[in-house]
Design an enzyme around this catalytic site. Structure first.
Site, mmCIF file in Angstrom:
data_model
loop_
_atom_site.group_PDB
_atom_site.id
_atom_site.type_symbol
_atom_site.label_atom_id
_atom_site.label_comp_id
_atom_site.label_asym_id
_atom_site.label_seq_id
_atom_site.Cartn_x
_atom_site.Cartn_y
_atom_site.Cartn_z
ATOM 1 N N GLU A 249 4.858 -67.123 -2.992
ATOM 2 C CA GLU A 249 4.317 -66.995 -4.387
ATOM 3 C C GLU A 249 5.125 -65.660 -4.634
ATOM 4 O O GLU A 249 5.602 -64.197 -4.224
ATOM 5 C CB GLU A 249 3.138 -66.646 -5.176
ATOM 6 C CG GLU A 249 1.621 -67.593 -4.255
ATOM 7 C CD GLU A 249 0.908 -67.266 -4.137
ATOM 8 O OE1 GLU A 249 0.709 -66.204 -4.345
ATOM 9 O OE2 GLU A 249 -0.184 -68.278 -3.245
ATOM 10 N N LYS A 251 5.612 -62.526 -6.252
ATOM 11 C CA LYS A 251 4.484 -60.948 -6.242
ATOM 12 C C LYS A 251 5.461 -60.343 -8.102
ATOM 13 O O LYS A 251 6.017 -59.530 -8.830
ATOM 14 C CB LYS A 251 5.163 -60.317 -5.374
ATOM 15 C CG LYS A 251 4.652 -58.559 -5.515
ATOM 16 C CD LYS A 251 4.482 -57.679 -4.697
ATOM 17 C CE LYS A 251 3.744 -56.954 -3.849
ATOM 18 N NZ LYS A 251 3.252 -55.628 -5.387
ATOM 19 N N ARG A 256 -3.571 -55.491 -10.495
ATOM 20 C CA ARG A 256 -4.827 -56.987 -9.979
ATOM 21 C C ARG A 256 -6.299 -56.943 -10.810
ATOM 22 O O ARG A 256 -6.778 -56.228 -11.234
ATOM 23 C CB ARG A 256 -4.987 -56.576 -8.490
ATOM 24 C CG ARG A 256 -6.063 -57.607 -7.848
ATOM 25 C CD ARG A 256 -5.156 -58.007 -6.955
ATOM 26 N NE ARG A 256 -5.826 -58.828 -6.105
ATOM 27 C CZ ARG A 256 -5.460 -58.701 -5.008
ATOM 28 N NH1 ARG A 256 -4.911 -57.527 -4.233
ATOM 29 N NH2 ARG A 256 -5.591 -59.434 -4.168
ATOM 30 N N ARG A 271 -8.555 -52.700 -9.169
ATOM 31 C CA ARG A 271 -8.434 -53.062 -8.473
ATOM 32 C C ARG A 271 -8.854 -52.234 -7.863
ATOM 33 O O ARG A 271 -9.994 -52.082 -6.178
ATOM 34 C CB ARG A 271 -6.790 -52.772 -7.443
ATOM 35 C CG ARG A 271 -6.545 -53.109 -5.900
ATOM 36 C CD ARG A 271 -5.185 -52.738 -5.841
ATOM 37 N NE ARG A 271 -5.217 -51.646 -4.600
ATOM 38 C CZ ARG A 271 -4.299 -51.342 -4.405
ATOM 39 N NH1 ARG A 271 -2.913 -51.228 -4.386
ATOM 40 N NH2 ARG A 271 -4.860 -50.307 -3.186
ATOM 41 N N GLU A 300 -3.265 -61.400 -11.582
ATOM 42 C CA GLU A 300 -2.503 -60.642 -11.782
ATOM 43 C C GLU A 300 -2.547 -60.853 -13.096
ATOM 44 O O GLU A 300 -1.833 -61.451 -13.577
ATOM 45 C CB GLU A 300 -1.222 -60.453 -10.640
ATOM 46 C CG GLU A 300 -0.012 -59.118 -11.011
ATOM 47 C CD GLU A 300 -0.634 -58.197 -10.262
ATOM 48 O OE1 GLU A 300 -1.319 -57.773 -9.540
ATOM 49 O OE2 GLU A 300 0.371 -57.016 -10.716
ATOM 50 N N ARG A 413 -6.433 -55.727 4.694
ATOM 51 C CA ARG A 413 -4.459 -55.374 4.537
ATOM 52 C C ARG A 413 -4.340 -55.769 6.039
ATOM 53 O O ARG A 413 -4.178 -54.967 6.775
ATOM 54 C CB ARG A 413 -4.544 -53.767 4.192
ATOM 55 C CG ARG A 413 -2.792 -53.897 3.952
ATOM 56 C CD ARG A 413 -2.426 -52.411 3.989
ATOM 57 N NE ARG A 413 -2.438 -51.319 2.592
ATOM 58 C CZ ARG A 413 -2.355 -51.468 1.379
ATOM 59 N NH1 ARG A 413 -1.776 -52.805 0.669
ATOM 60 N NH2 ARG A 413 -3.559 -51.031 0.501
ATOM 61 N N LYS A 419 3.967 -58.129 1.879
ATOM 62 C CA LYS A 419 4.551 -58.206 0.826
ATOM 63 C C LYS A 419 6.312 -57.903 0.782
ATOM 64 O O LYS A 419 6.406 -57.641 1.585
ATOM 65 C CB LYS A 419 4.491 -57.446 -0.289
ATOM 66 C CG LYS A 419 4.104 -56.150 0.499
ATOM 67 C CD LYS A 419 3.012 -55.043 -0.580
ATOM 68 C CE LYS A 419 3.065 -53.881 0.415
ATOM 69 N NZ LYS A 419 1.996 -52.722 -0.548
HETATM 70 P P1 AMP Z 1 0.777 -53.837 -2.896
HETATM 71 O O1 AMP Z 1 0.696 -52.739 -4.344
HETATM 72 O O2 AMP Z 1 2.225 -53.185 -3.615
HETATM 73 O O3 AMP Z 1 -0.179 -52.994 -2.117
HETATM 74 O O4 AMP Z 1 0.921 -55.178 -3.240
HETATM 75 C C1 AMP Z 1 -0.224 -56.154 -3.681
HETATM 76 C C2 AMP Z 1 -0.676 -56.182 -5.088
HETATM 77 O O5 AMP Z 1 0.247 -57.204 -4.915
HETATM 78 C C3 AMP Z 1 -1.404 -56.965 -5.106
HETATM 79 O O6 AMP Z 1 -2.760 -55.758 -5.078
HETATM 80 C C4 AMP Z 1 -1.234 -57.500 -6.437
HETATM 81 O O7 AMP Z 1 -1.996 -56.993 -6.945
HETATM 82 C C5 AMP Z 1 -0.328 -58.040 -6.865
HETATM 83 N N1 AMP Z 1 -0.029 -58.816 -6.604
HETATM 84 C C6 AMP Z 1 1.548 -59.480 -7.165
HETATM 85 N N2 AMP Z 1 1.161 -60.933 -7.400
HETATM 86 C C7 AMP Z 1 0.940 -61.002 -5.774
HETATM 87 C C8 AMP Z 1 0.652 -62.153 -5.568
HETATM 88 N N3 AMP Z 1 0.895 -63.634 -5.980
HETATM 89 N N4 AMP Z 1 -0.131 -62.615 -4.636
HETATM 90 C C9 AMP Z 1 -1.204 -61.426 -4.635
HETATM 91 N N5 AMP Z 1 -1.269 -60.739 -4.496
HETATM 92 C C10 AMP Z 1 0.638 -60.542 -5.670
#
Ligand code: AMP
Length: 557
Positions: A249, A251, A256, A271, A300, A413, A419
């Site tokens: 998908e 990102k 969130r 979040r 999101e 996590r 990611k």
């Molecule tokens: P990070 O904050 O860098 O750990 O990345 C995870 C965050 O990416 C999640 O908490 C979401 O806010 C965001 N996110 C954006 N698109 C997606 C998606 N398709 N699936 C899951 N998380 C996503």
């Protein structure tokens, strides 16, 4: 009879002198095991963590440093200057309050003894006050508390009101203490916590109904669930090896949200599990129109202007703004992309992602505000790369690679979600101080002192100051944000309560004897406020040391 607050405060003072996690856990277990009343147990668990309400509860005391100063002035009869002096001397408002109460007149002798229940009652009153005259009433209620408090009670009341007990007791210790006190598996306690986000409630269930009670706890509408998180993908190949088929998908670069829709109402959590429903009225409306009732969705929210995504800061600005929402609504529009479902007239988190996805598609009817995130399932590297590039071209952050066979694991996590981002290593640091600007900017706080976390001691270690990367508009906004957190000032210098996290970029990390952390950032630059992170989630001294090492290696290479 409710537990005496004095007993609780004395227990805290013992904990404060213990540094061993194991010993702390054991002591807390013994202490909570003896508590008879369920409400007392609930309150003690929260109070030990410096919380009056679970973080997601909309209620809050709304008492800053300023009101505490006012109340202390009333009870002790000294002026603000003197109190500030004490805070500087002791480095803590709690200790300053203790000192002041120690010196107060005899009236305490006739005051009522505080209990946990009484403190809770006054806190609930304070939290319920709004509007005109509420500040005055709050000061009066705080004064009542201080009048009844012994010096040591004043220390912990003050810290509790400010949300910082300085005991070094985190969620992990409380979880283990509950397990130990009521003879249940810590993992069960953890699971119950990820689902209810209320360790007070978990403790009460463990006490009364043990293992079985904890197992029966299920996800409920309008009680937020800890969100599943992602790890950094080492490489696309590794993801394919690990998952075989990969659900890919975009990102999205937004914020969130967990959306609960049922019993006629919509509740939205960030979040950090803060209730942000009021900030997002158009999402609430759209969800009511296009989504089947009785669900919890994960997604999101992104901000768009002329069809292009805006930096996620814009969404967070909306979260912060509790009033005058309608004024800003027109300027940027919001879209929510849902990518998961946790509840559909009952828990669905144990189903594999591929099945949850089918349910998600069946409950959401897309429109211009409510969307379902596009997803492809593939085992081909070039396909994954294509989606990744597409996302970047559209102004988003990269791609998410998910295992279609995986359950939704709250708070985890793990390897099920990876990611894929373009790399720029930034740091998330806690703002502990600042400085007023000069000349044209003298009414603005224009430089900020940053610290990283020592995860062992919980201490915040300074790593430098950031004074670039701000627009004037940023500084106006930040000044407003930080004003209520001022503990004291010394000339242009300011000391803040450590509540806010900045994301900063920098050119290099250097060794430096100047700062307690032993490191300094060269040319730090402000990127944004990380409203989605609490100080406990800021970067650690270990991460900085690691980045320093890898920087050295690169230089050598
Ligand atoms: P990070 O904050 O860098 O750990 O990345 C995870 C965050 O990416 C999640 O908490 C979401 O806010 C965001 N996110 C954006 N698109 C997606 C998606 N398709 N699936 C899951 N998380 C996503």
């Amino acid at each position: 009879m409710s537990l005496k607050f004095r007993e609780f405060a004395e227990f805290c003072s013992i904990l404060e002198r213990i540094s061993s996690t194991l010993e702390m856990t054991a002591r807390i277990a013994t202490f909570i095991k003896k508590i008879e009343d369920d409400n007392d147990l609930y309150n003690v668990i929260l109070f030990l963590m410096g919380q009056v309400y679970p973080t997601w509860d909309e209620r809050e005391l709304g008492v800053g440093v300023g009101l505490i100063y006012e109340a202390l002035k009333v009870v002790s009869g000294v002026d603000r200057r003197r109190i500030e002096q004490l805070v500087k001397e002791y480095g803590d408002l709690g200790l300053a309050a203790e000192k002041l109460i120690r010196g107060k007149s005899q009236m305490t002798l006739f005051a009522e003894e505080l209990t946990i229940a009484k403190v809770r009652e006054i806190f609930d009153k304070i939290a319920s006050l709004e509007g005109e005259g509420s500040q005055k009433r709050k000061i009066m209620l705080l004064t009542d508390l201080y009048v009844s408090a012994t010096p040591i009670e004043a220390r912990y009341l003050t810290r509790l009101v400010l949300g910082e007990m300085r005991l070094g007791v985190g969620e992990g210790i409380i979880r283990d203490a509950i397990a130990r006190a009521f003879l249940v598996d810590p993992e069960l306690v953890e699971r119950a916590y990820m689902i209810t986000n209320d360790l007070g409630r978990v403790a009460v269930v463990a006490k009364n109904r043990g293992k079985e009670g904890l197992k029966e706890l299920k996800i409920e509408l309008h009680v937020p669930v800890r969100m599943m998180l992602a790890q950094v993908a080492e490489s696309i190949e590794e993801a394919i090896r690990e998952m075989k088929n990969v659900a890919v998908e975009w990102k999205f670069d937004g914020s969130r949200v967990q959306v609960h829709w049922g019993n006629g109402k919509v509740t939205i959590y960030s979040r950090r599990l803060e209730n942000v429903t009021k900030a997002l009225p158009e999402i609430v409306e759209a969800v009511k129109r296009c989504v089947k009732e009785g669900v919890i969705l994960d997604g999101e929210v992104i901000a768009v202007k002329d069809g292009k995504p805006m930096p996620f800061q814009h969404v967070l600005r909306r979260f912060r703004r509790k009033h005058e929402i309608t004024k800003v609504m027109g300027e940027i529009s919001l879209i929510v992309y849902f990518f998961d479902i946790l509840y559909n007239d009952g828990e669905v988190i144990d189903l594999p992602l591929e099945e949850r996805r089918k349910i998600l598609e069946s409950v959401v009817k897309e429109n211009e505000i409510v969307r379902i995130a596009n997803q492809i399932v593939t085992n081909r590297k070039d396909e994954i790369e294509r989606v990744f590039r597409e996302a970047l071209d559209a102004g988003h952050e990269g791609a998410m690679l998910k295992n279609p066979k995986s359950p939704y694991i709250p708070g985890k996590r793990g390897k099920h979600w990876l990611k894929l981002k373009e790399v720029m290593e930034t740091l998330d640091l806690v703002v502990i101080g600042g400085e007023w600007g000069e000349g044209r900017r003298s009414h603005l706080i224009s430089s900020f002192e940053l610290a990283c976390r020592d995860p062992v001691t919980g201490k915040l270690l300074p790593v430098g100051k950031v004074g670039t990367g701000f627009t004037d508009e940023d500084l106006e906004e930040l000044t407003e944000l930080f004003k209520p957190l001022i503990e004291y000032e010394e000339g242009r210098k300011i000391k803040f309560q450590p509540k806010i996290v900045f994301e900063v970029a920098y050119q290099e990390i250097q060794k430096s004897p100047k700062y307690e952390s032993g490191f300094a950032l060269r040319f730090p630059r402000f990127i944004r406020v990380r409203d989605d992170k609490s100080p406990e989630e800021a970067d650690t001294i270990e991460r900085i040391a690691k980045l320093y090492e890898s920087q050295l290696k690169k230089k050598k290479a």
